[in-house]
Design a protein around this motif. Structure first.
Motif, PDB file in Angstrom:
ATOM      1  N   SER A  11      -2.835   5.132  -7.831  1.00  0.00           N
ATOM      2  CA  SER A  11      -2.008   5.625  -6.580  1.00  0.00           C
ATOM      3  C   SER A  11      -2.233   4.593  -5.426  1.00  0.00           C
ATOM      4  N   PRO A  12      -1.359   4.649  -4.448  1.00  0.00           N
ATOM      5  CA  PRO A  12      -1.497   3.683  -3.382  1.00  0.00           C
ATOM      6  C   PRO A  12      -2.770   3.507  -2.795  1.00  0.00           C
ATOM      7  N   SER A  13      -3.392   4.582  -2.577  1.00  0.00           N
ATOM      8  CA  SER A  13      -4.818   4.472  -1.995  1.00  0.00           C
ATOM      9  C   SER A  13      -5.828   4.036  -2.993  1.00  0.00           C
ATOM     10  N   ASN A  51      -5.562  -3.421  -1.246  1.00  0.00           N
ATOM     11  CA  ASN A  51      -4.161  -3.501  -0.566  1.00  0.00           C
ATOM     12  C   ASN A  51      -4.182  -4.527   0.486  1.00  0.00           C
ATOM     13  N   GLY A  71       0.798  -1.268   0.066  1.00  0.00           N
ATOM     14  CA  GLY A  71       0.162  -0.107   0.055  1.00  0.00           C
ATOM     15  C   GLY A  71       0.626   1.363   0.047  1.00  0.00           C
ATOM     16  N   SER A  72       2.197   1.144  -0.221  1.00  0.00           N
ATOM     17  CA  SER A  72       3.106   2.249  -0.297  1.00  0.00           C
ATOM     18  C   SER A  72       3.443   2.979  -1.493  1.00  0.00           C
ATOM     19  N   TYR A  73       3.176   2.306  -2.544  1.00  0.00           N
ATOM     20  CA  TYR A  73       3.481   2.766  -3.938  1.00  0.00           C
ATOM     21  C   TYR A  73       2.417   2.443  -4.983  1.00  0.00           C
ATOM     22  N   ALA A  74       2.776   3.373  -5.945  1.00  0.00           N
ATOM     23  CA  ALA A  74       1.825   3.361  -7.170  1.00  0.00           C
ATOM     24  C   ALA A  74       1.930   2.038  -7.872  1.00  0.00           C
ATOM     25  N   THR A  77       7.736   5.096  -5.962  1.00  0.00           N
ATOM     26  CA  THR A  77       6.996   6.350  -5.402  1.00  0.00           C
ATOM     27  C   THR A  77       5.355   6.192  -5.361  1.00  0.00           C
ATOM     28  N   VAL A  78       4.920   7.292  -4.919  1.00  0.00           N
ATOM     29  CA  VAL A  78       3.437   7.229  -4.907  1.00  0.00           C
ATOM     30  C   VAL A  78       2.844   7.848  -5.979  1.00  0.00           C
ATOM     31  N   SER A  88       5.858   0.752  -8.746  1.00  0.00           N
ATOM     32  CA  SER A  88       6.670   2.208  -8.632  1.00  0.00           C
ATOM     33  C   SER A  88       7.643   1.942  -7.417  1.00  0.00           C
TER      34      SER A  88
END
Length: 124
Positions: free
Chosen positions: A52-54, A74, A30-33, A101-102, A99
């Motif tokens: 996106s992560p969310s 997630n 849940g921390s990355y795209a 990153t987010v 990814s």
């Protein structure tokens, strides 16, 4: 390190649907795209969708907007690609990517980890 395993590909008639899944392990999911890309025979790999992560932010290639939907769970460490109204030109190997990153990106260089791919074939 992230390991990605795609599933759900196959042969479908034009107008049909498929749902691809990508199971991730390793880093906190849940921390990355996440993204989906595809590569047709004789063509370069191209962006399909990203999330996106969310799950609150998504992006799509123009060629699939309105037909494909990317989502993620997630709790299950899984990202999905629901593909509806498939066309023969959607035939390709589909790759899941993670990814570092987010940021939701359409660029391959933004994704550090890749699955092995799953074949989608759409017959006319």
């Amino acid at each position: 390190q992230v390991q990605l395993v795609e599933s759900g590909g196959g042969l479908v008639q034009a107008g049909g649907s498929l749902r691809l899944s990508c199971a991730a392990s390793g880093r906190t999911f849940g921390s990355y795209a996440m993204g989906w890309f595809r590569q047709a025979p004789g063509k370069e790999r191209e962006f399909v969708a990203a999330i996106s992560p969310s799950g609150g932010n998504t992006d799509y290639a123009d060629s699939v907007k309105g037909r494909f939907t990317i989502s993620r769970d997630n709790a299950k460490n899984t990202v999905y690609l629901q593909m509806n109204r498939l066309k023969p030109e959607d035939t390709a190997v589909y790759y899941c990517a993670a990814s570092t990153t987010v940021v939701v990106s359409t660029r391959e260089y933004a994704y550090a980890y890749w699955g092995q791919g799953t074949q989608v074939t759409v017959s006319s």
